[in-house]
Design a protein around this motif. Structure first.
Motif, PDB file in Angstrom:
ATOM      1  N   VAL A   1      45.860  60.346  65.709  1.00 28.47           N
ATOM      2  CA  VAL A   1      47.190  59.849  65.462  1.00 28.47           C
ATOM      3  C   VAL A   1      47.256  59.331  63.978  1.00 28.47           C
ATOM      4  O   VAL A   1      46.801  58.203  63.861  1.00 28.47           O
ATOM      5  CB  VAL A   1      48.225  59.320  66.665  1.00 28.47           C
ATOM      6  N   ASP A   2      48.177  59.872  63.136  1.00 22.77           N
ATOM      7  CA  ASP A   2      48.409  59.222  62.095  1.00 22.77           C
ATOM      8  C   ASP A   2      50.143  59.280  61.528  1.00 22.77           C
ATOM      9  O   ASP A   2      50.614  60.013  62.294  1.00 22.77           O
ATOM     10  CB  ASP A   2      47.608  59.940  60.776  1.00 22.77           C
ATOM     11  N   HIS A   3      50.241  58.687  60.646  1.00 21.55           N
ATOM     12  CA  HIS A   3      51.831  58.576  60.127  1.00 21.55           C
ATOM     13  C   HIS A   3      51.757  58.785  58.816  1.00 21.55           C
ATOM     14  O   HIS A   3      51.003  58.281  57.899  1.00 21.55           O
ATOM     15  CB  HIS A   3      52.722  57.715  60.857  1.00 21.55           C
ATOM     16  N   ASP A   4      53.044  59.204  58.221  1.00 21.67           N
ATOM     17  CA  ASP A   4      53.484  59.079  56.688  1.00 21.67           C
ATOM     18  C   ASP A   4      54.890  59.367  56.649  1.00 21.67           C
ATOM     19  O   ASP A   4      55.649  59.405  57.936  1.00 21.67           O
ATOM     20  CB  ASP A   4      52.580  60.300  56.315  1.00 21.67           C
ATOM     21  N   ARG A   5      55.136  59.511  55.479  1.00 18.54           N
ATOM     22  CA  ARG A   5      56.655  59.750  55.270  1.00 18.54           C
ATOM     23  C   ARG A   5      56.963  61.129  55.774  1.00 18.54           C
ATOM     24  O   ARG A   5      56.209  62.056  55.546  1.00 18.54           O
ATOM     25  CB  ARG A   5      57.084  59.224  53.874  1.00 18.54           C
ATOM     26  N   PRO A   6      58.488  61.334  56.250  1.00 15.99           N
ATOM     27  CA  PRO A   6      58.562  62.823  56.401  1.00 15.99           C
ATOM     28  C   PRO A   6      58.635  63.734  55.345  1.00 15.99           C
ATOM     29  O   PRO A   6      58.871  63.231  54.249  1.00 15.99           O
ATOM     30  CB  PRO A   6      59.994  62.521  56.947  1.00 15.99           C
ATOM     31  N   THR A   7      57.993  64.757  55.456  1.00 19.51           N
ATOM     32  CA  THR A   7      57.937  65.743  54.265  1.00 19.51           C
ATOM     33  C   THR A   7      58.554  67.100  54.781  1.00 19.51           C
ATOM     34  O   THR A   7      58.823  67.506  56.025  1.00 19.51           O
ATOM     35  CB  THR A   7      56.492  66.032  53.892  1.00 19.51           C
ATOM     36  N   GLY A   8      58.911  68.004  53.832  1.00 22.95           N
ATOM     37  CA  GLY A   8      59.837  69.241  53.967  1.00 22.95           C
ATOM     38  C   GLY A   8      58.559  70.143  54.600  1.00 22.95           C
ATOM     39  O   GLY A   8      57.331  69.827  54.373  1.00 22.95           O
ATOM     40  N   TYR A   9      58.954  71.464  54.623  1.00 24.15           N
ATOM     41  CA  TYR A   9      58.052  72.597  55.241  1.00 24.15           C
ATOM     42  C   TYR A   9      58.797  73.795  55.026  1.00 24.15           C
ATOM     43  O   TYR A   9      59.847  73.920  54.842  1.00 24.15           O
ATOM     44  CB  TYR A   9      57.688  72.199  56.496  1.00 24.15           C
ATOM     45  N   TYR A  10      58.005  74.667  55.149  1.00 20.64           N
ATOM     46  CA  TYR A  10      58.280  76.142  55.150  1.00 20.64           C
ATOM     47  C   TYR A  10      58.605  76.444  56.232  1.00 20.64           C
ATOM     48  O   TYR A  10      57.530  76.205  57.387  1.00 20.64           O
ATOM     49  CB  TYR A  10      57.482  77.191  54.173  1.00 20.64           C
ATOM     50  N   GLU A  11      59.686  77.362  56.724  1.00 16.62           N
ATOM     51  CA  GLU A  11      59.906  77.896  58.094  1.00 16.62           C
ATOM     52  C   GLU A  11      60.332  79.299  57.851  1.00 16.62           C
ATOM     53  O   GLU A  11      61.117  79.548  56.701  1.00 16.62           O
ATOM     54  CB  GLU A  11      60.903  77.066  58.568  1.00 16.62           C
ATOM     55  N   THR A  12      60.345  80.184  58.609  1.00 15.66           N
ATOM     56  CA  THR A  12      60.537  81.490  58.700  1.00 15.66           C
ATOM     57  C   THR A  12      61.756  81.658  59.546  1.00 15.66           C
ATOM     58  O   THR A  12      61.984  81.138  60.656  1.00 15.66           O
ATOM     59  CB  THR A  12      59.557  82.289  59.198  1.00 15.66           C
ATOM     60  N   ASP A  13      62.826  82.049  58.762  1.00 15.98           N
ATOM     61  CA  ASP A  13      64.090  82.826  59.539  1.00 15.98           C
ATOM     62  C   ASP A  13      64.388  84.146  59.147  1.00 15.98           C
ATOM     63  O   ASP A  13      63.568  84.740  58.610  1.00 15.98           O
ATOM     64  CB  ASP A  13      65.223  81.650  58.988  1.00 15.98           C
ATOM     65  N   ARG A  14      65.434  84.419  59.639  1.00 15.15           N
ATOM     66  CA  ARG A  14      65.874  86.065  59.435  1.00 15.15           C
ATOM     67  C   ARG A  14      65.834  86.297  57.961  1.00 15.15           C
ATOM     68  O   ARG A  14      65.751  87.669  57.726  1.00 15.15           O
ATOM     69  CB  ARG A  14      66.976  86.262  60.305  1.00 15.15           C
ATOM     70  N   ASP A  15      66.018  85.557  57.351  1.00 14.51           N
ATOM     71  CA  ASP A  15      66.033  85.988  55.789  1.00 14.51           C
ATOM     72  C   ASP A  15      64.603  85.805  54.962  1.00 14.51           C
ATOM     73  O   ASP A  15      64.621  85.957  53.985  1.00 14.51           O
ATOM     74  CB  ASP A  15      67.032  85.203  55.034  1.00 14.51           C
ATOM     75  N   GLY A  16      63.612  85.372  55.826  1.00 15.28           N
ATOM     76  CA  GLY A  16      62.210  85.395  55.264  1.00 15.28           C
ATOM     77  C   GLY A  16      61.797  83.754  55.338  1.00 15.28           C
ATOM     78  O   GLY A  16      62.228  83.082  56.054  1.00 15.28           O
ATOM     79  N   LEU A  17      60.924  83.550  54.582  1.00 15.72           N
ATOM     80  CA  LEU A  17      60.339  82.055  54.394  1.00 15.72           C
ATOM     81  C   LEU A  17      61.274  81.349  53.482  1.00 15.72           C
ATOM     82  O   LEU A  17      61.580  81.603  52.429  1.00 15.72           O
ATOM     83  CB  LEU A  17      58.947  82.344  53.507  1.00 15.72           C
ATOM     84  N   ARG A  18      61.428  80.188  54.243  1.00 14.93           N
ATOM     85  CA  ARG A  18      62.683  79.181  53.471  1.00 14.93           C
ATOM     86  C   ARG A  18      61.925  77.700  53.385  1.00 14.93           C
ATOM     87  O   ARG A  18      61.520  77.548  54.359  1.00 14.93           O
ATOM     88  CB  ARG A  18      63.776  79.250  54.253  1.00 14.93           C
ATOM     89  N   TRP A  19      62.116  76.888  52.471  1.00 11.88           N
ATOM     90  CA  TRP A  19      61.889  75.555  52.371  1.00 11.88           C
ATOM     91  C   TRP A  19      62.894  74.859  53.063  1.00 11.88           C
ATOM     92  O   TRP A  19      64.011  74.988  52.930  1.00 11.88           O
ATOM     93  CB  TRP A  19      61.613  75.211  50.981  1.00 11.88           C
ATOM     94  N   ARG A  20      62.597  73.886  53.912  1.00  7.45           N
ATOM     95  CA  ARG A  20      63.169  73.029  54.593  1.00  7.45           C
ATOM     96  C   ARG A  20      62.963  71.367  54.271  1.00  7.45           C
ATOM     97  O   ARG A  20      61.898  70.940  54.543  1.00  7.45           O
ATOM     98  CB  ARG A  20      63.087  73.032  56.181  1.00  7.45           C
ATOM     99  N   GLU A  21      63.990  70.741  53.755  1.00  5.85           N
ATOM    100  CA  GLU A  21      63.588  69.302  53.297  1.00  5.85           C
ATOM    101  C   GLU A  21      63.767  68.628  54.694  1.00  5.85           C
ATOM    102  O   GLU A  21      64.449  69.044  55.643  1.00  5.85           O
ATOM    103  CB  GLU A  21      64.814  68.627  52.428  1.00  5.85           C
ATOM    104  N   ALA A  22      63.068  67.516  54.818  1.00  9.01           N
ATOM    105  CA  ALA A  22      62.834  66.577  56.024  1.00  9.01           C
ATOM    106  C   ALA A  22      64.276  65.938  56.090  1.00  9.01           C
ATOM    107  O   ALA A  22      64.896  65.725  55.093  1.00  9.01           O
ATOM    108  CB  ALA A  22      62.034  65.431  55.911  1.00  9.01           C
ATOM    109  N   ALA A  23      64.695  65.600  57.138  1.00 13.14           N
ATOM    110  CA  ALA A  23      66.061  65.330  57.371  1.00 13.14           C
ATOM    111  C   ALA A  23      66.164  63.745  56.917  1.00 13.14           C
ATOM    112  O   ALA A  23      65.153  63.064  57.186  1.00 13.14           O
ATOM    113  CB  ALA A  23      66.366  65.006  59.116  1.00 13.14           C
ATOM    114  N   PRO A  24      67.191  63.489  56.160  1.00 16.87           N
ATOM    115  CA  PRO A  24      67.103  62.310  55.545  1.00 16.87           C
ATOM    116  C   PRO A  24      67.279  61.039  56.350  1.00 16.87           C
ATOM    117  O   PRO A  24      66.872  59.970  56.101  1.00 16.87           O
ATOM    118  CB  PRO A  24      68.495  62.244  54.737  1.00 16.87           C
ATOM    119  N   PHE A  25      67.639  61.028  57.747  1.00 16.43           N
ATOM    120  CA  PHE A  25      67.564  60.128  58.912  1.00 16.43           C
ATOM    121  C   PHE A  25      66.341  59.697  59.570  1.00 16.43           C
ATOM    122  O   PHE A  25      66.325  58.425  60.013  1.00 16.43           O
ATOM    123  CB  PHE A  25      68.540  60.378  59.920  1.00 16.43           C
TER     124      PHE A  25
END
Length: 160
Positions: free
Chosen positions: A34-58
């Motif tokens: 188990v490790d921890h770090d700051r939240p990071t964004g990630y790529y996620e697939t939706d119906r429009d293809g691959l999309r970058w999602r920023e980490a939730a600011p909260f």
């Protein structure tokens, strides 16, 4: 740390996490870090293809749970992993850890909101649902495990 786990590059990466100070435990057929770090964004697939999602600011912390086979160090896919952070017996944050692909260290991760401090972290790993072929080795991963990482320090890493 058992040296045979380092046969696989994933297992070697988990052992490297231990060298860097991340808590690592053997539980049943698993080697878990188990490790921890700051939240990071990630790529996620939706119906429009691959999309970058920023980490939730909260969210303030990303918990990473690396799960390797205790015998050979390979990554164990298809698991249900949940993490809970408690202080004085009270749950302050909890969530399901979703699979995160990474070029060096696949993991299960969850972003949570926690203040810096020490927490008792509990990780639940469920029995995987994937098919197993070998009569002997196929019986591995048949029991869920619960691991406790007491006094886990969460550093100030995200916005609060």
């Amino acid at each position: 740390m058992r040296t045979e786990v380092a046969k696989d590059s994933y297992g070697a990466s988990v052992i490297e996490l231990a060298r860097r100070g991340a808590p690592v435990r053997y539980a049943g057929d698993f080697l878990v870090a188990v490790d921890h770090d700051r939240p990071t964004g990630y790529y996620e697939t939706d119906r429009d293809g691959l999309r970058w999602r920023e980490a939730a600011p909260f969210n303030t912390v990303q918990f990473d749970v690396a799960v390797a086979d205790a015998n050979d160090g390979r990554f164990v896919p298809g698991l249900t992993v949940a993490l809970r952070a408690e202080k004085n017996g009270r749950t302050l944050a909890a969530g399901e850890c979703l699979f995160r692909w990474h070029p060096r260290l696949h993991r299960y991760a969850v972003d949570l909101r926690l203040l810096p401090g020490r927490y008792d972290v509990t990780v639940h790993i469920g029995t995987p649902v994937f098919q197993r072929e070998d009569h002997a080795a196929g019986r591995r991963y048949s029991d869920p495990v619960v691991l406790r990482f007491p006094n886990f320090e969460v550093c100030r890493i995200g916005a609060v």
